[in-house]
Design a protein around this motif. Structure first.
Motif, PDB file in Angstrom:
ATOM      1  N   ARG A  14      46.365  36.850  39.545  1.00  0.00           N
ATOM      2  CA  ARG A  14      46.009  36.240  38.265  1.00  0.00           C
ATOM      3  C   ARG A  14      44.632  36.720  37.778  1.00  0.00           C
ATOM      4  NH1 ARG A  14      49.118  30.582  37.902  1.00  0.00           N
ATOM      5  NH2 ARG A  14      48.091  30.584  35.892  1.00  0.00           N
ATOM      6  N   GLU A  15      43.701  36.900  38.698  1.00  0.00           N
ATOM      7  CA  GLU A  15      42.379  37.396  38.302  1.00  0.00           C
ATOM      8  C   GLU A  15      42.465  38.861  37.875  1.00  0.00           C
ATOM      9  OE1 GLU A  15      38.100  37.239  37.754  1.00  0.00           O
ATOM     10  OE2 GLU A  15      39.780  35.816  37.649  1.00  0.00           O
ATOM     11  N   GLN A  29      44.974  40.143  36.319  1.00  0.00           N
ATOM     12  CA  GLN A  29      45.463  40.098  34.943  1.00  0.00           C
ATOM     13  C   GLN A  29      44.358  39.702  33.967  1.00  0.00           C
ATOM     14  OE1 GLN A  29      48.827  40.862  33.879  1.00  0.00           O
ATOM     15  NE2 GLN A  29      47.482  41.102  32.109  1.00  0.00           N
ATOM     16  N   ARG A  30      43.549  38.725  34.363  1.00  0.00           N
ATOM     17  CA  ARG A  30      42.460  38.283  33.481  1.00  0.00           C
ATOM     18  C   ARG A  30      41.498  39.435  33.196  1.00  0.00           C
ATOM     19  NH1 ARG A  30      37.383  36.709  33.099  1.00  0.00           N
ATOM     20  NH2 ARG A  30      36.889  37.285  35.251  1.00  0.00           N
ATOM     21  N   ARG A  31      41.148  40.180  34.222  1.00  0.00           N
ATOM     22  CA  ARG A  31      40.199  41.272  34.050  1.00  0.00           C
ATOM     23  C   ARG A  31      40.802  42.422  33.245  1.00  0.00           C
ATOM     24  NH1 ARG A  31      35.618  41.190  38.112  1.00  0.00           N
ATOM     25  NH2 ARG A  31      35.606  39.009  38.785  1.00  0.00           N
ATOM     26  N   ASP A  33      42.998  41.989  30.880  1.00  0.00           N
ATOM     27  CA  ASP A  33      43.018  41.500  29.499  1.00  0.00           C
ATOM     28  C   ASP A  33      41.645  41.643  28.840  1.00  0.00           C
ATOM     29  OD1 ASP A  33      45.671  40.844  29.822  1.00  0.00           O
ATOM     30  OD2 ASP A  33      45.318  38.707  30.149  1.00  0.00           O
ATOM     31  N   VAL A  34      40.591  41.415  29.625  1.00  0.00           N
ATOM     32  CA  VAL A  34      39.229  41.484  29.074  1.00  0.00           C
ATOM     33  C   VAL A  34      38.937  42.865  28.514  1.00  0.00           C
ATOM     34  CG1 VAL A  34      36.785  41.478  29.718  1.00  0.00           C
ATOM     35  CG2 VAL A  34      38.266  39.591  30.432  1.00  0.00           C
ATOM     36  N   GLY A  67      50.471  37.661  34.547  1.00  0.00           N
ATOM     37  CA  GLY A  67      49.788  36.576  35.237  1.00  0.00           C
ATOM     38  C   GLY A  67      50.719  35.499  35.758  1.00  0.00           C
ATOM     39  N   SER A  75      39.546  28.894  37.973  1.00  0.00           N
ATOM     40  CA  SER A  75      39.047  30.229  37.633  1.00  0.00           C
ATOM     41  C   SER A  75      37.805  30.595  38.435  1.00  0.00           C
ATOM     42  CB  SER A  75      38.759  30.325  36.141  1.00  0.00           C
ATOM     43  OG  SER A  75      37.820  29.340  35.744  1.00  0.00           O
ATOM     44  N   ARG A 124      37.351  33.955  40.710  1.00  0.00           N
ATOM     45  CA  ARG A 124      36.216  34.877  40.563  1.00  0.00           C
ATOM     46  C   ARG A 124      35.454  35.013  41.871  1.00  0.00           C
ATOM     47  NH1 ARG A 124      35.575  32.198  35.602  1.00  0.00           N
ATOM     48  NH2 ARG A 124      33.908  30.914  36.484  1.00  0.00           N
ATOM     49  N   TRP A 127      37.330  37.254  44.210  1.00  0.00           N
ATOM     50  CA  TRP A 127      37.208  38.650  43.768  1.00  0.00           C
ATOM     51  C   TRP A 127      35.861  39.228  44.185  1.00  0.00           C
ATOM     52  CZ3 TRP A 127      40.994  41.347  40.909  1.00  0.00           C
ATOM     53  CH2 TRP A 127      40.617  42.618  40.486  1.00  0.00           C
TER      54      TRP A 127
END
Length: 304
Positions: free
Chosen positions: A180-181, A183-185, A187-188, A250, A277, A281, A284
């Protein structure tokens, strides 16, 4: 499954179990697949077996030991030298139930080191090749145990207290947090990458090798017949996540039958802790520090 002609895939832990079933299905659908494992002879034998089962299959055996960061780096260098994009990465390999605390070549607790840190490092090393593909996907195989109360990361490497299944549960929670992280990164920075986590339900695979002989015998007699499913069907969920057009970036996918032990794949409830979240982080950043691998993301495009 949609046709996979023109796609290049890397599957870890692929010389047996769910990994082998995943490679076979992808190859049968037309993908070019790198079949990886840590034992050279077993990997080569699996590739020979697969080409006999799937005439015309484009499959290449590659040695990859996720318990050794130099092996991970060397594997990634070989792929980079070949220069081909990677359309699909299936982070499937894993260990479970190691009876006593052991460590990887780099000194990490073995279960956390292989199941999470090895795949974190591999995905980071392959990121440039993934981002060269038009619609890359990363599928990370977790487990239903990632939802268990024993799946928590206050002591991720079981330094203070080691319990075999707790170590496994921690690593499987880490798999979902990582997916999931990631995917978040992506997307950023606006990267067209889809990252999902899956659990395959219950099946008799190589993961049970550390169990006692009576437990393995009982599993053979009961697991697939009454509770779980054969490895070919357990592979349905990672295959769905790897190829289905409607997969949500995600997301978390698993069997949708009774108790999620077997059945057709679909969206399932993720572990509660993966909504944190800050925890994702922190994991990570810990993974960066431990492995020394920092993801080479492209510079985000400025908004118009």
């Amino acid at each position: 499954m949609p046709g996979q002609d023109g796609r290049s895939a890397v599957v870890t832990g692929a010389n047996g179990g769910i990994g082998y079933a995943t490679v076979r299905a992808l190859a049968a659908a037309g993908a070019e697949v790198l079949l990886t494992g840590r034992d050279a002879e077993r990997v080569r034998a699996a590739a020979v077996r697969l080409t006999g089962e799937v005439p015309g299959a484009r499959v290449r055996p590659e040695v990859l030991d996720l318990a050794d960061l130099e092996s991970v780096a060397g594997f990634a260098r070989r792929l980079a030298d070949a220069g081909h994009p990677v359309d699909l990465l299936v982070n499937n390999a894993g260990v479970m139930g190691v009876p006593e605390r052991r460590t990887t070549e780099d000194g990490f607790e073995l279960t956390f080191g292989v199941n999470h840190l090895g795949h974190y490092a591999l995905t980071g090393r392959l990121l440039p090749l993934l981002l060269r593909a038009p619609a890359p996907r990363v599928v990370t195989v977790s487990a239903a145990l990632s939802r268990s109360p024993i799946a928590e990361l206050s002591d991720p490497q079981s330094t203070h207290k080691y319990r075999p299944m707790a170590a496994y549960a921690k690593s499987k929670l880490a798999n979902v947090l990582f997916a999931r992280e990631l995917q978040r990164r992506a997307d950023v920075v606006g990267a067209a990458l889809t990252s999902v986590a899956v659990h395959p339900g219950s099946s008799l695979t190589g993961l049970q090798r550390y169990a006692s002989r009576p437990v393995r015998t009982l599993a053979r007699l009961t697991l697939e017949r009454f509770v779980g499913q054969p490895v070919e069907r357990a592979a349905w969920t990672p295959l769905y996540a790897a190829t289905a057009p409607g997969v949500v970036p995600g997301g978390f996918y698993g069997p949708t039958g009774r108790f999620e032990e077997r059945g057709a794949p679909g969206p399932v409830e993720p572990p509660l802790l993966t909504a944190d979240s800050a925890l994702a982080r922190g994991l990570w950043e810990l993974s960066e520090d431990l492995t020394g691998v920092r993801y080479p993301w492209p510079v985000p495009r400025p908004a118009r």
